[in-house]
Design a protein around this motif. Structure first.
Motif, PDB file in Angstrom:
ATOM      1  N   GLU A   1     -24.742  13.450   9.767  1.00 24.66           N
ATOM      2  CA  GLU A   1     -23.407  14.168   9.281  1.00 24.66           C
ATOM      3  C   GLU A   1     -22.217  13.102  10.072  1.00 24.66           C
ATOM      4  O   GLU A   1     -21.149  13.032   9.321  1.00 24.66           O
ATOM      5  CB  GLU A   1     -23.141  15.279   9.680  1.00 24.66           C
ATOM      6  N   GLU A   2     -22.392  12.739  11.221  1.00 24.84           N
ATOM      7  CA  GLU A   2     -21.497  11.870  11.959  1.00 24.84           C
ATOM      8  C   GLU A   2     -21.173  10.532  11.197  1.00 24.84           C
ATOM      9  O   GLU A   2     -20.269  10.112  10.992  1.00 24.84           O
ATOM     10  CB  GLU A   2     -21.811  11.515  13.322  1.00 24.84           C
ATOM     11  N   LEU A   3     -22.294   9.912  10.566  1.00 23.72           N
ATOM     12  CA  LEU A   3     -22.377   8.704   9.748  1.00 23.72           C
ATOM     13  C   LEU A   3     -21.497   9.157   8.366  1.00 23.72           C
ATOM     14  O   LEU A   3     -20.899   8.310   8.152  1.00 23.72           O
ATOM     15  CB  LEU A   3     -23.378   8.181   9.611  1.00 23.72           C
ATOM     16  N   VAL A   4     -21.816  10.318   7.935  1.00 28.86           N
ATOM     17  CA  VAL A   4     -21.098  10.575   6.676  1.00 28.86           C
ATOM     18  C   VAL A   4     -19.727  10.603   6.921  1.00 28.86           C
ATOM     19  O   VAL A   4     -18.859  10.033   6.239  1.00 28.86           O
ATOM     20  CB  VAL A   4     -21.780  11.907   5.912  1.00 28.86           C
ATOM     21  N   LYS A   5     -19.350  11.232   8.079  1.00 33.52           N
ATOM     22  CA  LYS A   5     -17.975  11.369   8.297  1.00 33.52           C
ATOM     23  C   LYS A   5     -17.163   9.965   8.436  1.00 33.52           C
ATOM     24  O   LYS A   5     -16.113   9.764   8.081  1.00 33.52           O
ATOM     25  CB  LYS A   5     -17.733  12.266   9.679  1.00 33.52           C
TER      26      LYS A   5
ATOM     27  N   LYS B   1     -19.070  13.525  -0.765  1.00 33.18           N
ATOM     28  CA  LYS B   1     -19.958  13.466  -1.875  1.00 33.18           C
ATOM     29  C   LYS B   1     -20.204  11.976  -2.074  1.00 33.18           C
ATOM     30  O   LYS B   1     -21.300  11.617  -2.353  1.00 33.18           O
ATOM     31  CB  LYS B   1     -19.563  14.333  -3.159  1.00 33.18           C
ATOM     32  N   GLU B   2     -19.114  11.061  -2.188  1.00 36.96           N
ATOM     33  CA  GLU B   2     -19.328   9.707  -2.426  1.00 36.96           C
ATOM     34  C   GLU B   2     -19.812   9.028  -1.291  1.00 36.96           C
ATOM     35  O   GLU B   2     -20.958   8.152  -1.209  1.00 36.96           O
ATOM     36  CB  GLU B   2     -17.931   9.124  -2.575  1.00 36.96           C
ATOM     37  N   ALA B   3     -19.620   9.394  -0.045  1.00 34.91           N
ATOM     38  CA  ALA B   3     -20.123   8.959   1.153  1.00 34.91           C
ATOM     39  C   ALA B   3     -21.622   9.271   1.128  1.00 34.91           C
ATOM     40  O   ALA B   3     -22.535   8.323   1.794  1.00 34.91           O
ATOM     41  CB  ALA B   3     -19.568   9.652   2.580  1.00 34.91           C
ATOM     42  N   ARG B   4     -22.271  10.378   0.813  1.00 35.65           N
ATOM     43  CA  ARG B   4     -23.459  11.044   0.858  1.00 35.65           C
ATOM     44  C   ARG B   4     -24.310  10.248  -0.055  1.00 35.65           C
ATOM     45  O   ARG B   4     -25.320   9.849   0.050  1.00 35.65           O
ATOM     46  CB  ARG B   4     -23.531  12.388   0.555  1.00 35.65           C
TER      47      ARG B   4
ATOM     48  N   ALA C   1     -29.148  13.138  -1.310  1.00 33.50           N
ATOM     49  CA  ALA C   1     -28.003  13.388  -0.910  1.00 33.50           C
ATOM     50  C   ALA C   1     -27.421  14.769  -1.130  1.00 33.50           C
ATOM     51  O   ALA C   1     -26.492  15.162  -0.369  1.00 33.50           O
ATOM     52  CB  ALA C   1     -26.952  12.810  -2.024  1.00 33.50           C
ATOM     53  N   GLY C   2     -28.394  15.656  -1.662  1.00 34.47           N
ATOM     54  CA  GLY C   2     -28.134  17.035  -1.603  1.00 34.47           C
ATOM     55  C   GLY C   2     -26.921  17.417  -2.732  1.00 34.47           C
ATOM     56  O   GLY C   2     -26.358  18.423  -2.544  1.00 34.47           O
ATOM     57  N   ILE C   3     -27.080  16.674  -3.543  1.00 38.50           N
ATOM     58  CA  ILE C   3     -26.011  16.916  -4.763  1.00 38.50           C
ATOM     59  C   ILE C   3     -26.593  17.053  -6.198  1.00 38.50           C
ATOM     60  O   ILE C   3     -27.759  16.275  -6.428  1.00 38.50           O
ATOM     61  CB  ILE C   3     -24.958  15.789  -4.528  1.00 38.50           C
TER      62      ILE C   3
ATOM     63  N   VAL D   1     -26.050  15.823 -12.228  1.00 34.21           N
ATOM     64  CA  VAL D   1     -25.113  15.145 -13.068  1.00 34.21           C
ATOM     65  C   VAL D   1     -23.818  14.885 -12.208  1.00 34.21           C
ATOM     66  O   VAL D   1     -23.050  13.839 -12.452  1.00 34.21           O
ATOM     67  CB  VAL D   1     -24.694  16.579 -14.066  1.00 34.21           C
ATOM     68  N   THR D   2     -23.925  15.539 -11.192  1.00 32.10           N
ATOM     69  CA  THR D   2     -22.298  15.041 -10.169  1.00 32.10           C
ATOM     70  C   THR D   2     -22.877  13.603  -9.553  1.00 32.10           C
ATOM     71  O   THR D   2     -21.848  12.756  -9.320  1.00 32.10           O
ATOM     72  CB  THR D   2     -22.155  16.069  -9.160  1.00 32.10           C
ATOM     73  N   THR D   3     -23.898  13.435  -9.233  1.00 35.74           N
ATOM     74  CA  THR D   3     -24.438  12.169  -8.587  1.00 35.74           C
ATOM     75  C   THR D   3     -24.270  11.111  -9.503  1.00 35.74           C
ATOM     76  O   THR D   3     -23.843  10.019  -9.023  1.00 35.74           O
ATOM     77  CB  THR D   3     -25.879  12.398  -8.041  1.00 35.74           C
ATOM     78  N   TYR D   4     -24.750  11.375 -10.726  1.00 33.05           N
ATOM     79  CA  TYR D   4     -24.668  10.297 -11.537  1.00 33.05           C
ATOM     80  C   TYR D   4     -22.938   9.753 -11.910  1.00 33.05           C
ATOM     81  O   TYR D   4     -22.784   8.624 -12.039  1.00 33.05           O
ATOM     82  CB  TYR D   4     -24.913  10.759 -12.981  1.00 33.05           C
ATOM     83  N   VAL D   5     -22.218  11.021 -12.147  1.00 29.09           N
ATOM     84  CA  VAL D   5     -20.666  10.485 -11.951  1.00 29.09           C
ATOM     85  C   VAL D   5     -20.132   9.757 -10.484  1.00 29.09           C
ATOM     86  O   VAL D   5     -19.596   8.900 -10.858  1.00 29.09           O
ATOM     87  CB  VAL D   5     -19.765  11.979 -12.147  1.00 29.09           C
ATOM     88  N   ILE D   6     -20.605  10.168  -9.626  1.00 31.77           N
ATOM     89  CA  ILE D   6     -20.401   9.657  -8.310  1.00 31.77           C
ATOM     90  C   ILE D   6     -20.608   8.156  -8.401  1.00 31.77           C
ATOM     91  O   ILE D   6     -20.153   7.051  -7.759  1.00 31.77           O
ATOM     92  CB  ILE D   6     -20.662  10.430  -6.978  1.00 31.77           C
ATOM     93  N   LEU D   7     -22.169   7.743  -8.686  1.00 32.04           N
ATOM     94  CA  LEU D   7     -22.698   6.460  -8.844  1.00 32.04           C
ATOM     95  C   LEU D   7     -21.865   5.539  -9.537  1.00 32.04           C
ATOM     96  O   LEU D   7     -21.595   4.324  -9.250  1.00 32.04           O
ATOM     97  CB  LEU D   7     -24.106   6.550  -9.207  1.00 32.04           C
ATOM     98  N   GLU D   8     -21.301   5.842 -10.770  1.00 31.55           N
ATOM     99  CA  GLU D   8     -20.477   5.180 -11.668  1.00 31.55           C
ATOM    100  C   GLU D   8     -19.272   4.905 -11.044  1.00 31.55           C
ATOM    101  O   GLU D   8     -18.710   3.723 -11.275  1.00 31.55           O
ATOM    102  CB  GLU D   8     -20.288   6.203 -13.140  1.00 31.55           C
TER     103      GLU D   8
END
Length: 266
Positions: free
Chosen positions: A3-7, A17-20, A40-42, A45-52
Motif C-alpha cells: 500500500e505504501e508503494l501504491v501511495k 486504481k491506476e496505480a494498482r 489489482a483487486g479491481i 471491466v474497470t481494469t480494462y478501462v484503466i489499462l486503456e
C-alpha cells in the motif's frame, strides 16, 4: 499489494486504481485483463478501462499473442512522464494566469470606490490598528497625517506614545502631523512639536470632551473609542470618505486656532 508503494505512485499523478493496475501489471509482466484485475483487486471491466488510459499515458503497451490481447507495463522510468505532464500543465496554468491578470486587476480597480471597513473590539484589537500604521504610511506614500485625540485616553492605551511624546512609527517614517488634542493636563505637548515633526493645537476638555481618537492617513481612516472596559474601533479605506474626513478636520483645525492663540498669550 504494498500500500505504501501504491501511495507513492499515486502521488506522482495517478489515481489509486491506476496505480494498482500499473503495479499489478508490472509484477505480472505481459498479462491479460483478467489476471491484472485479480492482482489489482479491481473489477475486470474497470481494469480494462484503466489499462486503456495507461496506454494513452505511455505507461502500458499492448500486444496480441495467439489472438489474445496482452498488456505489458513499461519500465518504471517512464513514470517520469507523469511529472513532465504536470510541469507542462503548470506552465500552461501560469501562462493562463498571466493573460488573466489584466482582467482581474480591472475588477480590483472597479471596486476602489467601495470602502473597506473593519471593526475591532478589545485592547489587543486597538493595538492591531496602531501597529498597522507603518504599512499604511508606506502603502499611500503619506507625507502628512491628521489626528484628533483625547490625550489622556491615548496615553493610557499606548504608553510608547506617551514616552516618545508622539507616535514613534510616524516619526520614524518622517511623516508630518497636524494634531488637535485635549487633556486634563492642558497644552502639554507644544514644546515637543518640533522634534515630533508635528504642529499641534490644544482645545479645552470642558468644551470638547472627546472620548475617541480619529486618525486620517492617506485614504485610511481610524476611529477608536479607548474608554475602558470595552475599547472599540473601526477602520475605513476609502478615498472619498478620507477626503470628507479631511475637510471636517480642516474645519476643526481652523476652530482650534482660537484656543491656540489664547494659550500662546498666557
Amino acid at each position: 499489494m504494498n500500500e505504501e508503494l501504491v501511495k507513492q505512485v499515486e502521488d506522482l499523478g495517478l489515481s489509486n486504481k491506476e496505480a494498482r493496475v500499473y503495479l499489478a501489471n508490472l509484477m505480472l509482466g505481459p498479462s491479460g485483463v483478467q489476471q491484472i484485475a485479480e492482482a489489482a483487486g479491481i473489477k475486470r471491466v474497470t481494469t480494462y478501462v484503466i489499462l486503456e488510459s495507461l496506454v494513452g499515458l505511455g505507461l502500458v503497451s499492448q500486444t496480441t499473442h495467439a489472438k489474445k490481447t496482452l498488456f505489458n507495463a513499461e519500465d518504471p522510468q517512464h513514470l517520469s512522464r507523469l511529472l513532465e505532464k504536470r510541469e507542462e500543465a503548470l506552465k500552461e496554468q501560469k501562462q493562463n494566469l498571466s493573460e488573466l491578470l489584466p482582467d482581474i486587476k480591472k475588477l480590483k480597480s472597479l471596486s476602489k470606490d467601495v470602502p473597506a471597513v473593519k471593526f475591532y473590539e478589545g485592547a489587543e484589537s486597538m493595538m492591531t490598528i496602531y501597529k498597522s500604521l507603518p504599512l499604511v504610511f508606506k502603502k499611500y506614500n503619506v507625507k502628512e497625517s491628521f489626528g484628533i485625540s483625547n490625550l489622556d485616553q491615548l496615553y493610557a492605551s499606548f504608553p510608547e506614545i506617551k514616552d516618545a511624546q508622539a507616535n514613534p512609527s510616524r516619526v520614524d517614517a518622517k511623516v508630518k502631523s497636524r494634531f488637535i488634542y485635549t487633556t486634563k493636563e492642558g497644552p502639554i505637548i507644544k514644546e515637543s512639536d518640533s522634534v515630533a515633526i508635528r504642529e499641534s493645537r490644544f482645545v479645552p476638555l470642558d468644551k470638547f470632551p472627546f472620548n475617541c481618537d480619529i486618525g486620517i492617513v492617506g485614504d485610511f481612516i481610524s476611529v477608536m473609542s479607548l474608554e475602558t472596559p470595552r475599547p472599540m474601533g473601526i477602520t475605513i479605506e476609502s478615498a472619498a470618505l478620507a477626503k470628507g474626513f479631511k475637510a471636517v478636520f480642516e474645519l476643526a483645525w481652523e476652530g482650534a486656532e482660537k484656543y491656540d492663540k489664547e494659550n500662546k498669550s498666557k
